[in-house]
Design a protein around this motif. Structure first.
Motif, PDB file in Angstrom:
ATOM      1  N   LEU A  14       0.838  -1.197   0.000  1.00  0.00           N
ATOM      2  CA  LEU A  14       0.000   0.000   0.000  1.00  0.00           C
ATOM      3  C   LEU A  14       0.876   1.252   0.000  1.00  0.00           C
ATOM      4  N   GLY A  15       1.944   1.229   0.775  1.00  0.00           N
ATOM      5  CA  GLY A  15       2.878   2.355   0.794  1.00  0.00           C
ATOM      6  C   GLY A  15       3.551   2.567  -0.547  1.00  0.00           C
ATOM      7  N   LEU A  16       3.951   1.479  -1.207  1.00  0.00           N
ATOM      8  CA  LEU A  16       4.589   1.595  -2.520  1.00  0.00           C
ATOM      9  C   LEU A  16       3.622   2.146  -3.554  1.00  0.00           C
ATOM     10  N   TRP A  17       2.374   1.656  -3.533  1.00  0.00           N
ATOM     11  CA  TRP A  17       1.379   2.177  -4.478  1.00  0.00           C
ATOM     12  C   TRP A  17       1.132   3.661  -4.232  1.00  0.00           C
ATOM     13  N   GLN A  18       0.998   4.030  -2.971  1.00  0.00           N
ATOM     14  CA  GLN A  18       0.751   5.443  -2.710  1.00  0.00           C
ATOM     15  C   GLN A  18       1.976   6.287  -3.051  1.00  0.00           C
ATOM     16  N   GLY A  19       3.168   5.788  -2.783  1.00  0.00           N
ATOM     17  CA  GLY A  19       4.380   6.497  -3.175  1.00  0.00           C
ATOM     18  C   GLY A  19       4.448   6.702  -4.674  1.00  0.00           C
ATOM     19  N   ALA A  20       4.084   5.664  -5.429  1.00  0.00           N
ATOM     20  CA  ALA A  20       4.044   5.785  -6.893  1.00  0.00           C
ATOM     21  C   ALA A  20       2.997   6.811  -7.313  1.00  0.00           C
ATOM     22  N   ALA A  21       1.876   6.837  -6.607  1.00  0.00           N
ATOM     23  CA  ALA A  21       0.834   7.827  -6.915  1.00  0.00           C
ATOM     24  C   ALA A  21       1.342   9.241  -6.674  1.00  0.00           C
ATOM     25  N   VAL A  22       2.106   9.439  -5.620  1.00  0.00           N
ATOM     26  CA  VAL A  22       2.677  10.759  -5.331  1.00  0.00           C
ATOM     27  C   VAL A  22       3.650  11.166  -6.433  1.00  0.00           C
ATOM     28  N   LEU A  23       4.365  10.202  -6.995  1.00  0.00           N
ATOM     29  CA  LEU A  23       5.258  10.511  -8.109  1.00  0.00           C
ATOM     30  C   LEU A  23       4.480  10.912  -9.365  1.00  0.00           C
ATOM     31  N   THR A  24       3.255  10.426  -9.499  1.00  0.00           N
ATOM     32  CA  THR A  24       2.445  10.828 -10.650  1.00  0.00           C
ATOM     33  C   THR A  24       1.846  12.206 -10.442  1.00  0.00           C
ATOM     34  N   HIS A  25       1.492  12.535  -9.213  1.00  0.00           N
ATOM     35  CA  HIS A  25       1.065  13.895  -8.865  1.00  0.00           C
ATOM     36  C   HIS A  25       1.151  14.070  -7.362  1.00  0.00           C
ATOM     37  N   ILE A  26       1.729  15.172  -6.952  1.00  0.00           N
ATOM     38  CA  ILE A  26       1.976  15.438  -5.531  1.00  0.00           C
ATOM     39  C   ILE A  26       0.680  15.458  -4.720  1.00  0.00           C
ATOM     40  N   GLY A  27      -0.429  15.775  -5.370  1.00  0.00           N
ATOM     41  CA  GLY A  27      -1.715  15.837  -4.676  1.00  0.00           C
ATOM     42  C   GLY A  27      -2.148  14.519  -4.072  1.00  0.00           C
ATOM     43  N   HIS A  28      -1.589  13.403  -4.561  1.00  0.00           N
ATOM     44  CA  HIS A  28      -1.982  12.104  -4.022  1.00  0.00           C
ATOM     45  C   HIS A  28      -1.428  11.851  -2.628  1.00  0.00           C
ATOM     46  N   ALA A  29      -0.589  12.749  -2.149  1.00  0.00           N
ATOM     47  CA  ALA A  29      -0.158  12.662  -0.748  1.00  0.00           C
ATOM     48  C   ALA A  29      -1.363  12.839   0.176  1.00  0.00           C
ATOM     49  N   LEU A  30      -2.422  13.464  -0.334  1.00  0.00           N
ATOM     50  CA  LEU A  30      -3.634  13.687   0.468  1.00  0.00           C
ATOM     51  C   LEU A  30      -4.379  12.388   0.792  1.00  0.00           C
ATOM     52  N   PHE A  31      -3.987  11.299   0.151  1.00  0.00           N
ATOM     53  CA  PHE A  31      -4.598  10.001   0.458  1.00  0.00           C
ATOM     54  C   PHE A  31      -4.032   9.409   1.744  1.00  0.00           C
ATOM     55  N   ALA A  32      -2.961   9.987   2.255  1.00  0.00           N
ATOM     56  CA  ALA A  32      -2.278   9.432   3.428  1.00  0.00           C
ATOM     57  C   ALA A  32      -3.202   9.216   4.629  1.00  0.00           C
ATOM     58  N   PRO A  33      -4.045  10.186   5.016  1.00  0.00           N
ATOM     59  CA  PRO A  33      -4.928   9.920   6.164  1.00  0.00           C
ATOM     60  C   PRO A  33      -5.867   8.733   5.937  1.00  0.00           C
ATOM     61  N   ALA A  34      -6.371   8.588   4.714  1.00  0.00           N
ATOM     62  CA  ALA A  34      -7.266   7.463   4.415  1.00  0.00           C
ATOM     63  C   ALA A  34      -6.512   6.139   4.515  1.00  0.00           C
ATOM     64  N   ALA A  35      -5.289   6.101   3.957  1.00  0.00           N
ATOM     65  CA  ALA A  35      -4.490   4.872   4.017  1.00  0.00           C
ATOM     66  C   ALA A  35      -4.141   4.533   5.463  1.00  0.00           C
ATOM     67  N   ALA A  36      -3.751   5.538   6.233  1.00  0.00           N
ATOM     68  CA  ALA A  36      -3.418   5.301   7.643  1.00  0.00           C
ATOM     69  C   ALA A  36      -4.631   4.784   8.405  1.00  0.00           C
ATOM     70  N   PHE A  37      -5.806   5.331   8.112  1.00  0.00           N
ATOM     71  CA  PHE A  37      -7.042   4.887   8.771  1.00  0.00           C
ATOM     72  C   PHE A  37      -7.333   3.423   8.440  1.00  0.00           C
ATOM     73  N   VAL A  38      -7.192   3.067   7.164  1.00  0.00           N
ATOM     74  CA  VAL A  38      -7.443   1.685   6.742  1.00  0.00           C
ATOM     75  C   VAL A  38      -6.500   0.732   7.466  1.00  0.00           C
ATOM     76  N   LEU A  39      -5.224   1.087   7.500  1.00  0.00           N
ATOM     77  CA  LEU A  39      -4.253   0.212   8.153  1.00  0.00           C
ATOM     78  C   LEU A  39      -4.503   0.122   9.661  1.00  0.00           C
ATOM     79  N   TRP A  40      -4.869   1.224  10.265  1.00  0.00           N
ATOM     80  CA  TRP A  40      -5.155   1.223  11.702  1.00  0.00           C
ATOM     81  C   TRP A  40      -6.367   0.361  12.009  1.00  0.00           C
TER      82      TRP A  40
END
Length: 198
Positions: free
Chosen positions: A150-176
């Motif tokens: 999940l971290g690698l996919w989101q990191g790749a998404a951030v490389l496609t556009h910096i705005g995808h860093a905004l998914f971090a709270p959702a990803a953290a919530f899912v993992l928690w």
């Protein structure tokens, strides 16, 4: 799996039937950078990966004998990317246990919605991000999401556009929420994998 492939290929071929003449400023700027192969402008600060992917795709066209502008190649690439994203989105919905017909209807609705269709025909860095975020969503909706993946996919998404860093709270919530006893370890793996890639 087969429905997802058929959906992705079908939507991609559908997009290839259309050609955009809107040509927004960012798209023309990206087209120029790809044509002259200027690395400084290919690697844009907001979307690092798209210019390089576009340049590689256009270079492949040139190897095959294409002599025209990069604009057509990049519009074709974006149609392929967004078609594939529709197929991956179907997989994400099925992973979330959405019924096949409902998932198919949602994906077809997305494919022909005005904004999605418009940007599937344009040269723009957002499309690649949509595809990578579809993979990110698919992993996040797993019964047991793999934190590092999940971290690698989101990191790749951030490389496609910096705005995808905004998914971090959702990803953290899912993992928690799904991390069980190893919540802190899952969050650490996710953050380390995504940060290392970026």
């Amino acid at each position: 799996q087969r429905t997802s492939w058929l959906l992705g290929v079908g939507v991609s071929l559908f997009y290839l039937c259309f050609h955009s003449y809107f040509l927004n400023f960012d798209g023309v700027a990206c087209d120029m950078a790809v044509e002259i192969g200027d690395f400084k402008h290919l690697v844009h600060g907001n979307h690092l990966a798209y210019g390089l992917v576009g340049w590689a795709f256009f270079s492949l066209w040139r190897l095959l004998g294409y002599q025209g502008q990069a604009l057509l190649a990049l519009q074709t690439l974006d149609g392929f990317i967004n078609g594939a994203a529709v197929g991956v989105f179907y997989l994400a919905l099925r992973r979330a246990e959405i019924r096949p017909r409902v998932a198919l209807g949602a994906c077809l609705g997305l494919a022909v919605s005005y904004a999605y269709w418009l940007w599937s025909l344009e040269v723009q860095g957002y499309q690649l991000g949509v595809l990578v975020m579809a993979f990110t969503l698919r992993e996040a909706l797993s019964p047991r999401p793999r934190a590092a993946l999940l971290g690698l996919w989101q990191g790749a998404a951030v490389l496609t556009h910096i705005g995808h860093a905004l998914f971090a709270p959702a990803a953290a919530f899912v993992l928690w929420r799904r991390g069980g006893l190893n919540r802190c370890r899952a969050l650490a793996r996710w953050a380390a994998a995504g940060s290392a890639l970026v």
